[in-house]
Design a protein around this motif. Structure first.
Motif, PDB file in Angstrom:
ATOM      1  N   ARG A 136       0.848  -1.193   0.000  1.00  0.00           N
ATOM      2  CA  ARG A 136       0.000   0.000   0.000  1.00  0.00           C
ATOM      3  C   ARG A 136       0.880   1.238   0.000  1.00  0.00           C
ATOM      4  O   ARG A 136       1.819   1.344   0.792  1.00  0.00           O
ATOM      5  N   ALA A 137       0.572   2.152  -0.903  1.00  0.00           N
ATOM      6  CA  ALA A 137       1.294   3.426  -0.948  1.00  0.00           C
ATOM      7  C   ALA A 137       0.663   4.409   0.032  1.00  0.00           C
ATOM      8  O   ALA A 137      -0.426   4.170   0.564  1.00  0.00           O
ATOM      9  N   ASP A 138       1.340   5.515   0.247  1.00  0.00           N
ATOM     10  CA  ASP A 138       0.886   6.492   1.246  1.00  0.00           C
ATOM     11  C   ASP A 138      -0.481   7.087   0.921  1.00  0.00           C
ATOM     12  O   ASP A 138      -1.218   7.495   1.824  1.00  0.00           O
ATOM     13  N   ASN A 139      -0.836   7.128  -0.371  1.00  0.00           N
ATOM     14  CA  ASN A 139      -2.106   7.749  -0.745  1.00  0.00           C
ATOM     15  C   ASN A 139      -3.262   6.762  -0.806  1.00  0.00           C
ATOM     16  O   ASN A 139      -4.373   7.121  -1.176  1.00  0.00           O
ATOM     17  N   GLY A 140      -3.008   5.484  -0.449  1.00  0.00           N
ATOM     18  CA  GLY A 140      -4.066   4.490  -0.478  1.00  0.00           C
ATOM     19  C   GLY A 140      -4.064   3.614  -1.709  1.00  0.00           C
ATOM     20  O   GLY A 140      -4.792   2.618  -1.769  1.00  0.00           O
ATOM     21  N   ASP A 141      -3.249   3.961  -2.716  1.00  0.00           N
ATOM     22  CA  ASP A 141      -3.086   3.061  -3.868  1.00  0.00           C
ATOM     23  C   ASP A 141      -2.382   1.788  -3.407  1.00  0.00           C
ATOM     24  O   ASP A 141      -1.594   1.800  -2.448  1.00  0.00           O
ATOM     25  N   VAL A 142      -2.632   0.691  -4.121  1.00  0.00           N
ATOM     26  CA  VAL A 142      -1.914  -0.560  -3.869  1.00  0.00           C
ATOM     27  C   VAL A 142      -1.202  -0.956  -5.156  1.00  0.00           C
ATOM     28  O   VAL A 142      -1.805  -0.945  -6.232  1.00  0.00           O
ATOM     29  N   TYR A 143       0.102  -1.288  -5.035  1.00  0.00           N
ATOM     30  CA  TYR A 143       0.921  -1.615  -6.197  1.00  0.00           C
ATOM     31  C   TYR A 143       1.468  -3.037  -6.120  1.00  0.00           C
ATOM     32  O   TYR A 143       1.662  -3.591  -5.036  1.00  0.00           O
ATOM     33  N   TYR A 144       1.752  -3.594  -7.299  1.00  0.00           N
ATOM     34  CA  TYR A 144       2.362  -4.918  -7.399  1.00  0.00           C
ATOM     35  C   TYR A 144       3.874  -4.754  -7.541  1.00  0.00           C
ATOM     36  O   TYR A 144       4.349  -3.937  -8.342  1.00  0.00           O
ATOM     37  N   SER A 165      15.451   0.176 -17.773  1.00  0.00           N
ATOM     38  CA  SER A 165      16.197   1.243 -18.451  1.00  0.00           C
ATOM     39  C   SER A 165      15.277   2.124 -19.279  1.00  0.00           C
ATOM     40  O   SER A 165      15.571   3.288 -19.529  1.00  0.00           O
ATOM     41  N   GLY A 166      14.138   1.552 -19.706  1.00  0.00           N
ATOM     42  CA  GLY A 166      13.198   2.320 -20.503  1.00  0.00           C
ATOM     43  C   GLY A 166      12.162   3.068 -19.698  1.00  0.00           C
ATOM     44  O   GLY A 166      11.342   3.797 -20.255  1.00  0.00           O
ATOM     45  N   ALA A 167      12.192   2.897 -18.373  1.00  0.00           N
ATOM     46  CA  ALA A 167      11.212   3.565 -17.519  1.00  0.00           C
ATOM     47  C   ALA A 167      11.445   5.075 -17.507  1.00  0.00           C
ATOM     48  O   ALA A 167      12.554   5.562 -17.733  1.00  0.00           O
ATOM     49  N   ARG A 168      10.408   5.811 -17.235  1.00  0.00           N
ATOM     50  CA  ARG A 168      10.512   7.274 -17.206  1.00  0.00           C
ATOM     51  C   ARG A 168      11.494   7.745 -16.137  1.00  0.00           C
ATOM     52  O   ARG A 168      11.631   7.134 -15.075  1.00  0.00           O
ATOM     53  N   VAL A 169      12.163   8.840 -16.422  1.00  0.00           N
ATOM     54  CA  VAL A 169      13.094   9.411 -15.447  1.00  0.00           C
ATOM     55  C   VAL A 169      12.323   9.914 -14.230  1.00  0.00           C
ATOM     56  O   VAL A 169      12.750   9.753 -13.085  1.00  0.00           O
ATOM     57  N   GLU A 170      11.143  10.499 -14.514  1.00  0.00           N
ATOM     58  CA  GLU A 170      10.331  11.015 -13.409  1.00  0.00           C
ATOM     59  C   GLU A 170       9.612   9.850 -12.730  1.00  0.00           C
ATOM     60  O   GLU A 170       8.515   9.489 -13.108  1.00  0.00           O
ATOM     61  N   VAL A 171      10.247   9.281 -11.723  1.00  0.00           N
ATOM     62  CA  VAL A 171       9.682   8.136 -11.031  1.00  0.00           C
ATOM     63  C   VAL A 171       8.588   8.600 -10.076  1.00  0.00           C
ATOM     64  O   VAL A 171       8.754   9.575  -9.351  1.00  0.00           O
ATOM     65  N   ASP A 172       7.454   7.893 -10.114  1.00  0.00           N
ATOM     66  CA  ASP A 172       6.368   8.184  -9.184  1.00  0.00           C
ATOM     67  C   ASP A 172       6.864   7.927  -7.766  1.00  0.00           C
ATOM     68  O   ASP A 172       7.258   6.798  -7.432  1.00  0.00           O
ATOM     69  N   ALA A 173       6.852   8.949  -6.943  1.00  0.00           N
ATOM     70  CA  ALA A 173       7.382   8.821  -5.582  1.00  0.00           C
ATOM     71  C   ALA A 173       6.597   7.832  -4.744  1.00  0.00           C
ATOM     72  O   ALA A 173       7.090   7.333  -3.728  1.00  0.00           O
ATOM     73  N   LEU A 174       5.362   7.518  -5.166  1.00  0.00           N
ATOM     74  CA  LEU A 174       4.549   6.583  -4.405  1.00  0.00           C
ATOM     75  C   LEU A 174       4.990   5.140  -4.608  1.00  0.00           C
ATOM     76  O   LEU A 174       4.727   4.280  -3.776  1.00  0.00           O
TER      77      LEU A 174
END
Length: 465
Positions: A136-144, A165-174
């Motif tokens: 669970r992320a801080d905002n209530g989202d749940v990630y795999y 390597s292909g992922a966005r540079v701006e990583v979602d902080a969550l």
């Protein structure tokens, strides 16, 4: 023996079910925020043909195809229309069923809707959290946690290193990793939502199928199918979720229908070459569209164009003209068994419908010969043609119904057409060929095409003009 091309192994392999004589097949369905388009029709018809043939061959098939009835696109469209999500989805589901019925697509055994399986979805996510595969992320989202699952990318051929390597540079902080995908979306103010241990929200797209397939079929599927755009990320994520939660193989065979192109270009709204099923059916007989979709192997791409539909119409005309005026035996006898044998060989070879149709055309040639010779085998050949074509969902109309259609307001009637054909015949008998040509052109101008043969003159309405 039935052989199926497995996207996972990238090869055609013998089919071996989990239970003898039974098949559990799950196919990803439609997100119902708009009318179904011709690409949806490709998937619908492809797996309808597959299901029909499997059942005709004696298999007991549990065919499940889901409906996504809550989604960001649905919510946006409902807001744009000024209607509730439920009202929009009910309208679109009813329209989808109308389109399917027109195309002779049989309803699946189960058509689970996401909103009816929310408890199962929440329980599935809970399993993944308990096993350490989700958080669970801080905002209530749940990630795999993608990188915790060994073998991620095995279906699509994606490599974790390349994805990273292909992922966005701006990583979602969550997220712990940019590769992680959402299982549960925390609700924003005013959004439709359901309560959970992580807060009010709704499921992410990928988790729906993992939960509903487990409920409707079991932890391992014989066959999982879908459209050409689904191997990554949707089906890849389904594998990761399901195998992490269930400790077993998710699906033994993966099948994907090919894409639909329009005049050799990818179909998209931005290119203004996007066609809904109902728009297509305004211009073409539904069986012509079904034949067109069946005429190519389900895995190959198919090109939607006016010429392709014209070819499909011409092919069906040959079938129906062969059957016209012929009574057919309900239980054909005395027909060369090689027809059915080669038909089955084609379909057992990864459901090769082009080869199966080629067998039917050979049967049409013999049927036409039998008509000329007034052979006693004629009704049996006609019955065999109807029987084998029915496995593909074709030749479901009477010859006159297909070739002549129904009288419509503003169109020349069948009675008027027959009167003009008689007048044309009289003109030809009198060697007034110019007059006969004028009558042919008069009918053609009204969308009626004449076909002359030894048996006389037949006609049909050209719905493509």
């Amino acid at each position: 023996m039935l052989q199926i091309y497995n996207t996972l192994t990238r090869s055609k392999i013998p089919f071996e079910p989990l239970q003898a004589g039974k098949i559990g097949m799950y196919v990803c369905g439609v997100t119902v925020y708009d009318y179904c388009h011709i690409g949806h029709a490709r998937v619908m018809v492809s797996f309808d043909v597959i299901t029909r043939y499997l059942r005709w061959s004696g298999w007991e098939v549990n065919y499940v195809r889901n409906i996504t009835d809550v989604d960001d696109k649905i919510m946006r469209r409902a807001a744009e229309n000024g209607e509730t999500v439920e009202h929009l989805t009910q309208r679109m589901i009813a329209a989808m069923h109308e389109d399917e019925q027109a195309l002779s697509v049989l309803r699946p055994d189960h058509e689970p809707r996401v909103t009816a399986y929310m408890d199962n979805i929440i329980a599935f996510i809970t399993d993944l959290i308990d096993r350490g595969f989700a958080y669970r992320a801080d905002n209530g989202d749940v990630y795999y946690r993608v990188e915790k699952f060994d073998g991620y990318g095995k279906l699509s051929g994606q490599q974790i290193e390349e994805l990273r390597s292909g992922a966005r540079v701006e990583v979602d902080a969550l997220k712990e990793s940019p590769l992680d995908f959402v299982l549960w979306k925390a609700a924003k103010a005013g959004e439709i939502s359901w309560p959970s241990a992580w807060g009010d929200g709704r499921p992410g797209w990928h988790i729906e199928c993992s939960a509903m397939s487990r409920c409707c079929i079991g932890t391992t599927l014989d066959i999982h199918g879908g459209g050409p755009d689904l191997p990554f990320p949707h089906h890849e994520n389904e594998i990761a979720q399901s195998e992490a939660a269930n400790d077993c193989t998710y699906a033994n065979y993966w099948m994907h229908a090919g894409a639909v192109r329009v005049n050799q270009e990818k179909m998209s709204k931005s290119l203004n070459n996007f066609f809904t099923i109902r728009d297509v059916l305004k211009a073409y007989n539904p069986e012509v569209v079904r034949y067109f979709l069946t005429s190519a192997h389900y895995r190959s791409y198919i090109d939607y164009s006016e010429s392709s539909l014209t070819e499909a119409r011409s092919a069906l005309e040959r079938f129906y003209q062969a059957l016209q005026g012929v009574e057919f035996a309900v239980e054909p006898q005395g027909v060369n068994p090689a027809y059915q044998q080669r038909f089955c060989e084609a379909m057992d070879d990864d459901f090769n419908t082009p080869k199966a149709l080629a067998v039917l055309f050979e049967l049409v040639n013999e049927l036409n010969s039998a008509k000329r010779d007034n052979s006693p085998l004629l009704p049996h050949l006609a019955g065999e043609l109807k029987r084998l074509a029915g496995v593909l969902g074709l030749l479901q109309q009477s010859p006159d119904q297909f070739l002549k259609g129904e009288d419509k307001a503003g169109e020349i009637s069948a009675t008027e057409i027959e009167t003009l054909i008689d007048a044309r015949k009289q003109a030809r008998d009198n060697k007034d060929y110019a007059g006969a040509d004028r009558i042919r052109q008069q009918l053609l101008d009204q969308g009626v095409v004449l076909k002359d043969s030894r048996e006389g003159t037949s006609w049909y309405r050209d719905t493509t003009s």
